[in-house]
Scaffold this motif. Structure first.
Motif, PDB file in Angstrom:
ATOM      1  N   UNK A 160      21.660  36.304  47.463  1.00 29.01           N
ATOM      2  CA  UNK A 160      22.903  36.495  46.704  1.00 29.01           C
ATOM      3  C   UNK A 160      22.591  36.567  45.210  1.00 29.01           C
ATOM      4  N   UNK A 161      21.805  35.597  44.726  1.00 28.69           N
ATOM      5  CA  UNK A 161      21.522  35.543  43.288  1.00 28.69           C
ATOM      6  C   UNK A 161      20.674  36.728  42.830  1.00 28.69           C
ATOM      7  N   UNK A 162      19.732  37.128  43.677  1.00 28.09           N
ATOM      8  CA  UNK A 162      18.880  38.263  43.345  1.00 28.09           C
ATOM      9  C   UNK A 162      19.704  39.550  43.269  1.00 28.09           C
ATOM     10  N   UNK A 163      20.552  39.764  44.275  1.00 31.43           N
ATOM     11  CA  UNK A 163      21.378  40.979  44.303  1.00 31.43           C
ATOM     12  C   UNK A 163      22.343  40.998  43.116  1.00 31.43           C
ATOM     13  N   UNK A 164      22.904  39.834  42.792  1.00 31.06           N
ATOM     14  CA  UNK A 164      23.838  39.761  41.661  1.00 31.06           C
ATOM     15  C   UNK A 164      23.107  40.053  40.349  1.00 31.06           C
ATOM     16  N   UNK A 165      21.892  39.505  40.217  1.00 32.79           N
ATOM     17  CA  UNK A 165      21.110  39.732  38.990  1.00 32.79           C
ATOM     18  C   UNK A 165      20.800  41.219  38.820  1.00 32.79           C
ATOM     19  N   UNK A 166      20.445  41.862  39.911  1.00 36.33           N
ATOM     20  CA  UNK A 166      20.053  43.285  39.847  1.00 36.33           C
ATOM     21  C   UNK A 166      21.278  44.174  39.621  1.00 36.33           C
ATOM     22  N   UNK A 167      22.405  43.813  40.237  1.00 38.82           N
ATOM     23  CA  UNK A 167      23.585  44.697  40.207  1.00 38.82           C
ATOM     24  C   UNK A 167      24.447  44.530  38.954  1.00 38.82           C
ATOM     25  N   UNK A 168      24.248  43.436  38.200  1.00 42.63           N
ATOM     26  CA  UNK A 168      25.197  43.113  37.120  1.00 42.63           C
ATOM     27  C   UNK A 168      25.271  44.202  36.053  1.00 42.63           C
ATOM     28  N   UNK A 169      24.121  44.650  35.550  1.00 42.40           N
ATOM     29  CA  UNK A 169      24.160  45.629  34.446  1.00 42.40           C
ATOM     30  C   UNK A 169      24.695  46.994  34.924  1.00 42.40           C
ATOM     31  N   UNK A 170      24.197  47.527  36.066  1.00 43.33           N
ATOM     32  CA  UNK A 170      24.800  48.790  36.551  1.00 43.33           C
ATOM     33  C   UNK A 170      26.307  48.648  36.786  1.00 43.33           C
ATOM     34  N   UNK A 171      26.743  47.489  37.282  1.00 39.23           N
ATOM     35  CA  UNK A 171      28.181  47.284  37.522  1.00 39.23           C
ATOM     36  C   UNK A 171      28.949  47.318  36.213  1.00 39.23           C
ATOM     37  N   UNK A 172      28.347  46.760  35.165  1.00 36.30           N
ATOM     38  CA  UNK A 172      29.009  46.755  33.860  1.00 36.30           C
ATOM     39  C   UNK A 172      29.153  48.188  33.332  1.00 36.30           C
ATOM     40  N   UNK A 173      28.087  48.990  33.457  1.00 29.00           N
ATOM     41  CA  UNK A 173      28.156  50.397  33.013  1.00 29.00           C
ATOM     42  C   UNK A 173      29.224  51.154  33.814  1.00 29.00           C
ATOM     43  N   UNK A 174      29.286  50.856  35.126  1.00 24.76           N
ATOM     44  CA  UNK A 174      30.281  51.506  35.975  1.00 24.76           C
ATOM     45  C   UNK A 174      31.695  51.143  35.522  1.00 24.76           C
ATOM     46  N   UNK A 175      31.884  49.847  35.178  1.00 23.53           N
ATOM     47  CA  UNK A 175      33.208  49.396  34.723  1.00 23.53           C
ATOM     48  C   UNK A 175      33.604  50.119  33.438  1.00 23.53           C
ATOM     49  N   UNK A 176      32.622  50.358  32.579  1.00 21.35           N
ATOM     50  CA  UNK A 176      32.902  51.047  31.307  1.00 21.35           C
ATOM     51  C   UNK A 176      33.244  52.517  31.561  1.00 21.35           C
ATOM     52  N   UNK A 177      32.480  53.148  32.437  1.00 16.09           N
ATOM     53  CA  UNK A 177      32.646  54.595  32.623  1.00 16.09           C
ATOM     54  C   UNK A 177      33.804  54.946  33.563  1.00 16.09           C
ATOM     55  N   UNK A 178      33.977  54.155  34.633  1.00 22.77           N
ATOM     56  CA  UNK A 178      35.008  54.515  35.624  1.00 22.77           C
ATOM     57  C   UNK A 178      36.338  53.811  35.359  1.00 22.77           C
ATOM     58  N   UNK A 179      36.326  52.819  34.465  1.00 24.34           N
ATOM     59  CA  UNK A 179      37.553  52.069  34.205  1.00 24.34           C
ATOM     60  C   UNK A 179      37.487  50.700  34.858  1.00 24.34           C
ATOM     61  N   UNK A 180      37.750  49.655  34.057  1.00 18.59           N
ATOM     62  CA  UNK A 180      37.600  48.285  34.534  1.00 18.59           C
ATOM     63  C   UNK A 180      38.549  47.984  35.697  1.00 18.59           C
ATOM     64  N   UNK A 181      39.778  48.539  35.625  1.00 19.98           N
ATOM     65  CA  UNK A 181      40.768  48.265  36.676  1.00 19.98           C
ATOM     66  C   UNK A 181      40.305  48.783  38.025  1.00 19.98           C
ATOM     67  N   UNK A 182      39.818  50.024  38.026  1.00 18.79           N
ATOM     68  CA  UNK A 182      39.369  50.620  39.302  1.00 18.79           C
ATOM     69  C   UNK A 182      38.159  49.860  39.850  1.00 18.79           C
ATOM     70  N   UNK A 183      37.207  49.547  38.967  1.00 17.90           N
ATOM     71  CA  UNK A 183      35.988  48.860  39.417  1.00 17.90           C
ATOM     72  C   UNK A 183      36.328  47.450  39.914  1.00 17.90           C
ATOM     73  N   UNK A 184      37.241  46.780  39.189  1.00 21.24           N
ATOM     74  CA  UNK A 184      37.635  45.428  39.623  1.00 21.24           C
ATOM     75  C   UNK A 184      38.303  45.498  40.996  1.00 21.24           C
ATOM     76  N   UNK A 185      39.202  46.493  41.175  1.00 20.48           N
ATOM     77  CA  UNK A 185      39.913  46.615  42.458  1.00 20.48           C
ATOM     78  C   UNK A 185      38.932  46.885  43.602  1.00 20.48           C
ATOM     79  N   UNK A 186      38.021  47.839  43.357  1.00 23.02           N
ATOM     80  CA  UNK A 186      37.034  48.145  44.404  1.00 23.02           C
ATOM     81  C   UNK A 186      36.169  46.921  44.683  1.00 23.02           C
TER      82      UNK A 186
END
Lengths: 462, 150
Positions: free
Chosen positions: A60-86
């Motif tokens: 869990x911690x490893x996957x979260x560490x790896x996914x955090x930065x790409x997820x942040x870029x996705x939230x910026x580019x696709x919209x925080x509301x959509x990314x949060x909902x998904x």
């Protein structure tokens, strides 16, 4: 503090949504440690080794560490509301799969999905909570506080649920905690928000993120090893252990109330690091196997956590560029730190556990051999104790069973009673001592965080 | 100076707690150290054969453990089964003749301790020493294992 470029999402200024998102953030970050007390239950449910069962936490911690930065870029580019909902929908589904998992591989895969979805939730929630607050700084503070509270509360909540129901309830309880904010987001039209402008180029702030990683690695000892000490070494049940370790979040909560967020700068961060190191060192030096001795160190760790995590997180978010992306780096650093802590501390602890089992067996044998019993009685008792040690399999041996198998005559009764007390004490000493070196190493890791705290350029001091 | 106020206060609290725990015995909260097997053993009063067996076994274990430079309880545990004895020999890189020699030395030490305490007289001591010298290696180890419940 950099200004946020996040656009207002219609209807997002909602206290229930903000609260729901804060709970979702706390839930995701609690997940990093929430199953610690459920590990023995998980071990009983699945036919896997102890080393493999620990992957429920590590993966869990490893996957979260790896996914955090790409997820942040996705939230910026696709919209925080959509990314949060998904993220929330996917997190709820993955939690449900974890709760119903029929095999260990399914559980592990669902934990990874939980972590990746959780990364999306946490990073997008930063942008949404800033939108929901009067100022971006206040939103970021609320987000950091929710993250710290989740990390601190994880083991206690997980332990309570495991004892009251089962390990499956730990995951089942997370489903509504993700669905409720998702509902608010959908009802309030949070999905209609636009994406942020392309973020200004800004690198992650190395010093606070490095310090966060080291502090998180050290806190692994407080959140994981302390729980193991209480349950596996001192024989507390999960609910009792949960009550004991709630001293950390309680101390953190009181400190957070007493210390105004504005005063959390480099000095407070350094103080927090020192308190965490001191608390961990004290846990390595408990004068006896009594829960009372863990309370003062926990208070120190809780106070340190309340000072350090928000201060370092605030500084990490203060870099140039999108705060959402800085938030991603922060979450990545913290969970990379947890993985680092597990990787460093687990082998030390498991090696010392074997060494101390040996030491306890030797001192126990010496006590029995040199006792006032007849030689025959010593051999019978030795056999019975040996049998219990073999049955124990990484748990505390039940020496009472070995003694109940003996039938001492009147004069020998006090000798047996004294022997039982002495041997139990040796076992408790060995089990406690097995954790000492790992706690000391964790304290050293915490102190290492002082280097980036002292050396880094501190945005709020500037 | 104001910036140092927080870290200094934290340092005082941390050092006070750690110092208090050390002063209360936190550094020594570990399994009791086992006695040095090379120290002479004073026998308890020997009233019957069971007492004699007890004291001989403990002195013999001390003597053998001293010769092998291992703790006495570790050797006692090794003698409780053949597989444990093999594992013990592997761990300490000992051959069967070395263990046998140490066991003989242990029996000599037990006889000597017994003589010193008056529980074994001169004649008994000579006979027992001669027996200990002549018993074949595997029987000697088997005898000790038998006494220790293996």
């Amino acid at each position: 503090m950099a200004t946020s470029s996040t656009h207002t999402i219609p209807g997002v200024r909602s206290l229930p949504l903000s609260l729901g998102l804060a709970i979702a953030v706390a839930t995701v970050l609690a997940d990093s440690s929430v199953v610690v007390l459920a590990l023995p239950d998980l071990l009983s449910s699945f036919d896997v080794s102890i080393e493999r069962i620990a992957w429920v936490i590590t993966a869990f911690n490893l996957a979260l560490a790896v996914a955090a930065v790409p997820a942040a870029y996705l939230a910026v580019r696709a919209g925080a509301g959509r990314v949060a909902a998904a993220g929330l929908a996917s997190f709820a589904a993955a939690s449900a799969v974890c709760a119903a998992a029929g095999s260990f591989d399914v559980l592990l895969a669902a934990r990874c999905v939980q972590a990746v979805s959780g990364a999306a939730v946490v990073c997008a929630a930063l942008a949404l909570m800033q939108e929901a607050s009067a100022t971006t700084h206040r939103g970021a503070t609320a987000w950091a506080a929710a993250a710290a509270a989740g990390a601190a509360l994880g083991p206690a909540v997980g332990g309570a649920l495991t004892q009251a129901f089962s390990w499956r309830s730990v995951f089942a309880a997370q489903v509504p905690l993700a669905l409720v904010p998702l509902g608010f987001l959908l009802v309030r039209g949070g999905l209609d928000g636009r994406a942020e402008e392309p973020p200004a180029r800004g690198r992650p702030r190395i010093s606070p993120n490095l310090a966060l990683a080291l502090v998180s690695a050290a806190l692994t000892a407080a959140l994981f090893l302390l729980v193991l000490l209480l349950v596996r070494a001192w024989g507390l049940d999960p609910l009792e252990a949960a009550a004991v370790v709630s001293a950390i979040p309680a101390a953190a909560l009181v400190t957070a109330r007493l210390v105004p967020p504005g005063s959390l700068s480099r000095g407070a961060a350094a103080a927090g690091v020192i308190l965490i190191a001191g608390g961990l060192a004290a846990l390595a030096l408990v004068p006896s196997a009594d829960i009372a001795w863990t309370l003062a160190p926990q208070v120190l760790i809780g106070c340190g956590l309340a000072l350090t995590l928000p201060a370092l997180t605030g500084d990490a978010l203060a870099g140039r560029g999108s705060q959402t992306i800085h938030g991603g780096w922060t979450i990545g650093a913290r969970h990379a730190g947890v993985v680092l802590g597990l990787v460093i501390l687990t082998p030390i602890f498991t090696a010392d556990l074997l060494t101390q089992q040996d030491a306890a067996q030797r001192s126990g044998t010496a006590i029995v051999l040199n006792s006032a019993l007849s030689f025959d009685a010593k051999l019978r008792l030795g056999d019975a104790i040996n049998h219990q040690l073999q049955q124990a399999q990484n748990r505390l041996p039940d020496l009472g069973l070995a003694f109940r198998a003996q039938h001492p005559s009147g004069a020998d009764v006090p000798v047996y009673r004294h022997l039982r007390r002495s041997l139990s004490e040796q076992v408790r000493r060995a089990a406690t001592h097995a954790f000492s070196r790992a706690f000391l190493v964790a304290a050293a890791i915490a102190l290492a965080a002082l280097v980036p705290v002292a050396a880094g350029r501190w945005e709020r001091d500037a | 100076m104001t910036a140092l106020r927080w870290p200094v206060a934290a340092l005082v609290a941390a050092v006070a707690l750690v110092g208090a725990y050390v002063a209360l015995g936190g550094r020594d909260y570990a399994p009791a150290a086992v006695p040095n097997p090379c120290q002479p053993r004073d026998w308890h009063k020997v009233a019957d054969f069971s007492d004699l067996e007890n004291e001989v076994a403990l002195s013999a274990l001390d003597g053998a453990a001293c010769r092998l430079h291992v703790p006495q309880p570790a050797l006692a545990l090794a003698f409780t089964s053949e597989s444990r004895l093999r594992a013990f020999a592997r761990r300490h890189d000992l051959s069967t003749p070395e263990i046998a020699a140490a066991t003989r030395a242990g029996l000599e030490r037990a006889i000597s301790d017994g003589r010193r305490s008056g529980a074994i007289n001169e004649l008994e001591g000579i006979v027992l020493s001669a027996a200990a010298d002549r018993v074949p290696v595997d029987q000697l180890i088997g005898l000790v294992r038998g006494v220790l419940g293996g």
